[in-house]
Design an enzyme around this catalytic site. Structure first.
Site, mmCIF file in Angstrom:
data_model
loop_
_atom_site.group_PDB
_atom_site.id
_atom_site.type_symbol
_atom_site.label_atom_id
_atom_site.label_comp_id
_atom_site.label_asym_id
_atom_site.label_seq_id
_atom_site.Cartn_x
_atom_site.Cartn_y
_atom_site.Cartn_z
ATOM 1 N N GLY A 295 11.481 32.275 -8.127
ATOM 2 C CA GLY A 295 10.372 32.603 -9.010
ATOM 3 C C GLY A 295 9.060 32.832 -8.289
ATOM 4 O O GLY A 295 8.001 32.871 -8.912
ATOM 5 N N HIS B 270 21.361 23.185 -10.128
ATOM 6 C CA HIS B 270 20.272 24.130 -9.847
ATOM 7 C C HIS B 270 19.045 23.339 -9.371
ATOM 8 O O HIS B 270 18.818 22.209 -9.830
ATOM 9 C CB HIS B 270 19.942 24.913 -11.121
ATOM 10 C CG HIS B 270 19.013 26.063 -10.858
ATOM 11 N ND1 HIS B 270 17.662 25.887 -10.736
ATOM 12 C CD2 HIS B 270 19.250 27.376 -10.656
ATOM 13 C CE1 HIS B 270 17.105 27.060 -10.475
ATOM 14 N NE2 HIS B 270 18.053 27.982 -10.419
ATOM 15 N N GLY C 295 17.539 35.231 -11.463
ATOM 16 C CA GLY C 295 16.771 34.620 -12.538
ATOM 17 C C GLY C 295 15.992 35.673 -13.306
ATOM 18 O O GLY C 295 16.554 36.442 -14.085
ATOM 19 N N GLY C 296 14.695 35.732 -13.056
ATOM 20 C CA GLY C 296 13.795 36.624 -13.788
ATOM 21 C C GLY C 296 14.313 38.049 -13.999
ATOM 22 O O GLY C 296 14.243 38.584 -15.115
ATOM 23 N N GLU D 97 20.227 28.924 -2.868
ATOM 24 C CA GLU D 97 18.937 29.302 -3.441
ATOM 25 C C GLU D 97 17.834 28.532 -2.734
ATOM 26 O O GLU D 97 17.567 27.372 -3.081
ATOM 27 C CB GLU D 97 18.908 28.981 -4.939
ATOM 28 C CG GLU D 97 19.939 29.732 -5.751
ATOM 29 C CD GLU D 97 19.510 29.881 -7.200
ATOM 30 O OE1 GLU D 97 19.477 31.010 -7.674
ATOM 31 O OE2 GLU D 97 19.167 28.874 -7.843
ATOM 32 N N SER E 257 14.327 35.280 -6.203
ATOM 33 C CA SER E 257 13.573 36.534 -6.266
ATOM 34 C C SER E 257 14.411 37.778 -5.918
ATOM 35 O O SER E 257 13.914 38.703 -5.297
ATOM 36 C CB SER E 257 12.329 36.455 -5.380
ATOM 37 O OG SER E 257 11.470 35.421 -5.843
ATOM 38 N N ASN F 219 21.025 34.107 -14.485
ATOM 39 C CA ASN F 219 20.626 32.804 -15.018
ATOM 40 C C ASN F 219 19.368 33.028 -15.849
ATOM 41 O O ASN F 219 18.286 33.226 -15.302
ATOM 42 C CB ASN F 219 20.363 31.840 -13.845
ATOM 43 C CG ASN F 219 19.796 30.504 -14.309
ATOM 44 O OD1 ASN F 219 19.761 30.222 -15.516
ATOM 45 N ND2 ASN F 219 19.360 29.685 -13.366
ATOM 46 N N TRP F 220 19.550 32.995 -17.162
ATOM 47 C CA TRP F 220 18.415 33.300 -18.039
ATOM 48 C C TRP F 220 17.425 32.143 -18.138
ATOM 49 O O TRP F 220 16.364 32.287 -18.741
ATOM 50 C CB TRP F 220 18.912 33.636 -19.438
ATOM 51 C CG TRP F 220 19.760 34.869 -19.531
ATOM 52 C CD1 TRP F 220 20.188 35.666 -18.481
ATOM 53 C CD2 TRP F 220 20.290 35.456 -20.721
ATOM 54 N NE1 TRP F 220 20.951 36.689 -18.978
ATOM 55 C CE2 TRP F 220 21.029 36.594 -20.342
ATOM 56 C CE3 TRP F 220 20.219 35.133 -22.079
ATOM 57 C CZ2 TRP F 220 21.686 37.404 -21.271
ATOM 58 C CZ3 TRP F 220 20.865 35.924 -23.004
ATOM 59 C CH2 TRP F 220 21.588 37.051 -22.595
ATOM 60 N N LYS F 221 17.803 30.972 -17.647
ATOM 61 C CA LYS F 221 16.966 29.772 -17.746
ATOM 62 C C LYS F 221 16.564 29.533 -19.213
ATOM 63 O O LYS F 221 17.352 29.864 -20.102
ATOM 64 C CB LYS F 221 15.766 29.890 -16.798
ATOM 65 C CG LYS F 221 16.235 30.223 -15.365
ATOM 66 C CD LYS F 221 15.189 30.056 -14.311
ATOM 67 C CE LYS F 221 15.786 30.390 -12.945
ATOM 68 N NZ LYS F 221 14.854 30.212 -11.847
ATOM 69 N N GLU G 245 16.078 23.481 -10.159
ATOM 70 C CA GLU G 245 15.199 23.047 -11.248
ATOM 71 C C GLU G 245 15.749 21.782 -11.925
ATOM 72 O O GLU G 245 14.989 20.923 -12.363
ATOM 73 C CB GLU G 245 15.006 24.189 -12.258
ATOM 74 C CG GLU G 245 14.098 25.273 -11.671
ATOM 75 C CD GLU G 245 14.377 26.685 -12.148
ATOM 76 O OE1 GLU G 245 15.094 26.868 -13.144
ATOM 77 O OE2 GLU G 245 13.874 27.627 -11.489
HETATM 78 P P1 13P Z 1 14.374 34.098 -9.707
HETATM 79 O O1 13P Z 1 15.350 35.250 -9.512
HETATM 80 O O2 13P Z 1 13.561 34.234 -10.935
HETATM 81 O O3 13P Z 1 13.609 33.841 -8.469
HETATM 82 O O4 13P Z 1 15.281 32.791 -9.965
HETATM 83 C C1 13P Z 1 16.313 32.519 -9.112
HETATM 84 C C2 13P Z 1 17.141 31.437 -9.696
HETATM 85 O O5 13P Z 1 16.708 30.305 -9.764
HETATM 86 C C3 13P Z 1 18.463 31.782 -10.216
HETATM 87 O O6 13P Z 1 19.209 30.648 -10.521
#
Ligand code: 13P
Length: 256
Positions: A176, A98, A237-238, A170, A216, A11-13, A100
């Protein structure tokens, strides 16, 4: 025991311009090669979907996903994107609900339900996100929070619908933050999610559904997390923004 193929999604956000997305995907195609021990999904931002789709068209082992969609087929919804628009770009998966989106865009379980329904109707595979906050984890409310998210988010669906859904667990406190659920904690939660699903759907479909862990996930912890029996993949994510790191997660975690 049923063999669930692992699914690793990036997930590149809100990261990567089109040019940056192209460069990342070219590197990923090179690094990942023909590896197909896991299902691999990339979820770039809307503006890069078209460019990534073109690069992935000759690559059978890496699939395209979106990070969100609107539940209506079309209409006066300024700024929104429909399932049909995603399908036209060969998108196969879509992340729904998600944390977020829940936190910043006020999506609730009813929204998740409507979007999931629309995604299924368009033959997109929804990755439905659930997860508890830190106070909910610490006060031991996580079971009831997850139960409600699942019951309301998947309301009205039967085994046939559930079979096409992927659940992503999640924990909000792990996203994050560099803080990861321990493999034992994540496994216990995944088992709980599967148990809840088995009470609302058939035991057979609850056994077959894949449950990803997200929060993470990195090269250093992926193998241990993904070796747990009920953790069927990762939503990254990251660490999915770096070709080497993401490839290492996929390969380390999925090679027996
Ligand atoms: P991180 O891997 O950056 O913690 O993000 C997780 C995430 O929200 C994937 O959808």
């Amino acid at each position: 025991m049923i063999n669930r193929k692992k699914i690793i999604a990036g997930n590149w956000k809100m990261n990567k311009t089109q040019a940056e997305a192209r460069a990342l995907v070219e590197d990923l195609i090179r690094e990942i090669g023909k590896f197909d021990e896991a299902e691999i999904v990339l979820c770039p931002p809307f503006t890069a979907l078209s460019a990534v789709s073109e690069l992935l068209s000759p690559v059978p082992n890496i699939r395209l996903g979106a990070q969100n969609m609107h539940e209506a087929a079309s209409g006066a919804y300024t700024g929104e994107i429909s399932a049909t628009m995603l399908r036209e770009l060969y998108v196969r998966y879509v992340i729904i609900g998600h944390s977020e989106r829940r936190q910043y865009f006020h999506e609730d379980n009813a929204t998740v339900n409507r979007k999931t329904k629309a995604a299924l109707a368009a033959e997109l595979r929804p990755i439905v996100c659930v997860g508890e906050t830190l106070p909910e984890r610490e006060s031991d409310k996580w079971k009831s929070v997850l139960e409600t998210q699942l019951r309301e988010g998947l309301a009205g669906f039967g085994d046939k619908e559930l079979a096409d859904i992927i659940i992503a667990y999640e924990p909000v406190w792990a996203i994050g933050t560099g803080k990861t659920a321990t493999p034992a904690q994540a496994e216990e939660t995944h088992q709980w999610i599967r148990k809840v699903l088995a009470t609302h759907f058939s035991a057979a479909v609850a056994e077959r559904i894949r449950i990803q862990y997200g929060g993470s996930v990195k090269t250093e912890n992926a193998k241990e997390l993904l070796s747990m029996p009920d953790i069927d993949g990762a939503l990254v994510g990251g660490a999915s923004l770096d070709a080497r790191g993401f490839t290492a997660i996929i390969k380390n975690a999925c090679l027996k």
